[in-house]
Design a protein around this motif. Sequence first.
Motif, PDB file in Angstrom:
ATOM      1  N   UNK A 107     -36.096  46.603 -50.124  1.00 13.20           N
ATOM      2  CA  UNK A 107     -35.048  45.926 -49.359  1.00 13.20           C
ATOM      3  C   UNK A 107     -34.284  44.971 -50.258  1.00 13.20           C
ATOM      4  N   UNK A 108     -35.003  44.231 -51.083  1.00 17.55           N
ATOM      5  CA  UNK A 108     -34.355  43.258 -51.973  1.00 17.55           C
ATOM      6  C   UNK A 108     -33.432  43.938 -52.986  1.00 17.55           C
ATOM      7  N   UNK A 109     -33.709  45.198 -53.311  1.00 17.06           N
ATOM      8  CA  UNK A 109     -32.895  45.907 -54.282  1.00 17.06           C
ATOM      9  C   UNK A 109     -31.596  46.442 -53.697  1.00 17.06           C
ATOM     10  N   UNK A 110     -31.448  46.425 -52.384  1.00 14.82           N
ATOM     11  CA  UNK A 110     -30.237  46.950 -51.767  1.00 14.82           C
ATOM     12  C   UNK A 110     -29.057  46.029 -52.063  1.00 14.82           C
ATOM     13  N   UNK A 113     -24.121  43.030 -50.277  1.00 16.39           N
ATOM     14  CA  UNK A 113     -23.105  43.064 -49.223  1.00 16.39           C
ATOM     15  C   UNK A 113     -23.547  43.841 -47.980  1.00 16.39           C
ATOM     16  N   UNK A 114     -24.656  44.572 -48.079  1.00 17.51           N
ATOM     17  CA  UNK A 114     -25.133  45.327 -46.918  1.00 17.51           C
ATOM     18  C   UNK A 114     -25.720  44.371 -45.879  1.00 17.51           C
ATOM     19  N   UNK A 115     -25.352  44.531 -44.602  1.00 14.72           N
ATOM     20  CA  UNK A 115     -26.023  43.764 -43.554  1.00 14.72           C
ATOM     21  C   UNK A 115     -27.512  44.116 -43.533  1.00 14.72           C
ATOM     22  N   UNK A 143     -32.159  50.410 -43.331  1.00  6.62           N
ATOM     23  CA  UNK A 143     -31.992  51.858 -43.182  1.00  6.62           C
ATOM     24  C   UNK A 143     -31.917  52.536 -44.546  1.00  6.62           C
ATOM     25  N   UNK A 144     -31.195  51.920 -45.494  1.00  6.47           N
ATOM     26  CA  UNK A 144     -31.100  52.494 -46.839  1.00  6.47           C
ATOM     27  C   UNK A 144     -32.464  52.532 -47.512  1.00  6.47           C
ATOM     28  N   UNK A 145     -33.244  51.444 -47.338  1.00  3.39           N
ATOM     29  CA  UNK A 145     -34.585  51.400 -47.918  1.00  3.39           C
ATOM     30  C   UNK A 145     -35.461  52.502 -47.338  1.00  3.39           C
ATOM     31  N   UNK A 146     -35.435  52.668 -46.016  1.00  2.00           N
ATOM     32  CA  UNK A 146     -36.292  53.671 -45.388  1.00  2.00           C
ATOM     33  C   UNK A 146     -35.863  55.090 -45.740  1.00  2.00           C
ATOM     34  N   UNK A 147     -34.575  55.309 -45.907  1.00  2.00           N
ATOM     35  CA  UNK A 147     -34.130  56.644 -46.323  1.00  2.00           C
ATOM     36  C   UNK A 147     -34.654  56.985 -47.712  1.00  2.00           C
ATOM     37  N   UNK A 148     -34.878  55.974 -48.533  1.00  3.14           N
ATOM     38  CA  UNK A 148     -35.457  56.203 -49.859  1.00  3.14           C
ATOM     39  C   UNK A 148     -36.977  56.302 -49.804  1.00  3.14           C
ATOM     40  N   UNK A 149     -37.618  55.365 -49.098  1.00  5.03           N
ATOM     41  CA  UNK A 149     -39.072  55.221 -49.149  1.00  5.03           C
ATOM     42  C   UNK A 149     -39.795  56.264 -48.301  1.00  5.03           C
ATOM     43  N   UNK A 167     -37.825  38.989 -46.110  1.00  7.79           N
ATOM     44  CA  UNK A 167     -36.761  39.769 -46.757  1.00  7.79           C
ATOM     45  C   UNK A 167     -35.416  39.528 -46.079  1.00  7.79           C
ATOM     46  N   UNK A 168     -35.401  39.506 -44.745  1.00  5.24           N
ATOM     47  CA  UNK A 168     -34.140  39.278 -44.030  1.00  5.24           C
ATOM     48  C   UNK A 168     -33.650  37.850 -44.241  1.00  5.24           C
ATOM     49  N   UNK A 169     -34.575  36.910 -44.328  1.00  2.00           N
ATOM     50  CA  UNK A 169     -34.192  35.519 -44.567  1.00  2.00           C
ATOM     51  C   UNK A 169     -33.514  35.382 -45.926  1.00  2.00           C
ATOM     52  N   UNK A 170     -34.047  36.060 -46.933  1.00  2.00           N
ATOM     53  CA  UNK A 170     -33.440  36.009 -48.272  1.00  2.00           C
ATOM     54  C   UNK A 170     -32.023  36.552 -48.253  1.00  2.00           C
ATOM     55  N   UNK A 171     -31.819  37.654 -47.517  1.00  2.00           N
ATOM     56  CA  UNK A 171     -30.501  38.284 -47.494  1.00  2.00           C
ATOM     57  C   UNK A 171     -29.481  37.459 -46.731  1.00  2.00           C
ATOM     58  N   UNK A 172     -29.930  36.656 -45.769  1.00  6.48           N
ATOM     59  CA  UNK A 172     -29.001  35.908 -44.919  1.00  6.48           C
ATOM     60  C   UNK A 172     -28.932  34.426 -45.260  1.00  6.48           C
TER      61      UNK A 172
END
Length: 212
Positions: A90-93, A96-98, A104-110, A153-158
Amino acid sequence: MSTSSPEHAIDRMEDRLARLPLRERKKLRTRRAIQDHALRLFAAQGYDETTVEQIAAAAEISPSTFFRYFPTKEDVVITDEYDPIMAEAIREQPAELPPIDALRAMLREILPQLFETDLDALKTRLRITAEVPALRGRTFEGMRATFTVLSEAFAERTGRAPDDPDVEAFSWAVLGVLQAALYRLLDGKTTYEDLPAQIDHNLRFLAQGCPL
């Protein structure tokens, strides 16, 4: 579903593990080894018929060492090593992604990687969870560790605190739609092959405000 080879999936998972702190890597690998022996015994002789002592003997550890990694026999089924790997992904996304799009991008990869490397173990864990009432009851407790990882993870992004009420509500909402996908699987309403798409659909539905 990914079309890459299982060997490439294993390499990618190993790369992610290699980026974790050494102490965390050792802990995850030991815990996974214990879990592998436990799942093999559960499949061969049944969950209730398998004792912690038997698992410890198969893993060549003492029962006290088992309990350092898994507080109870139930935990050896409901616990996995995916949370720190998912948190790193998640941190690697892109920043600018919400949050939900990053998830969703992380799960599509993992998820395809997990399916290529751990599908048999996942099937065994989910089957045992469905069959043993005590394990289904413990599933909610087990979600708290994932909740903590997601909240951080969400706290870091926001730029918010992990215990911000909105961050916590969002993390629980995410876990809710993930659980909905898993219960459809356990109830026979979807298949393992369709699970990644079902999870992505549920997250997209959440992002849209769950319109009915």
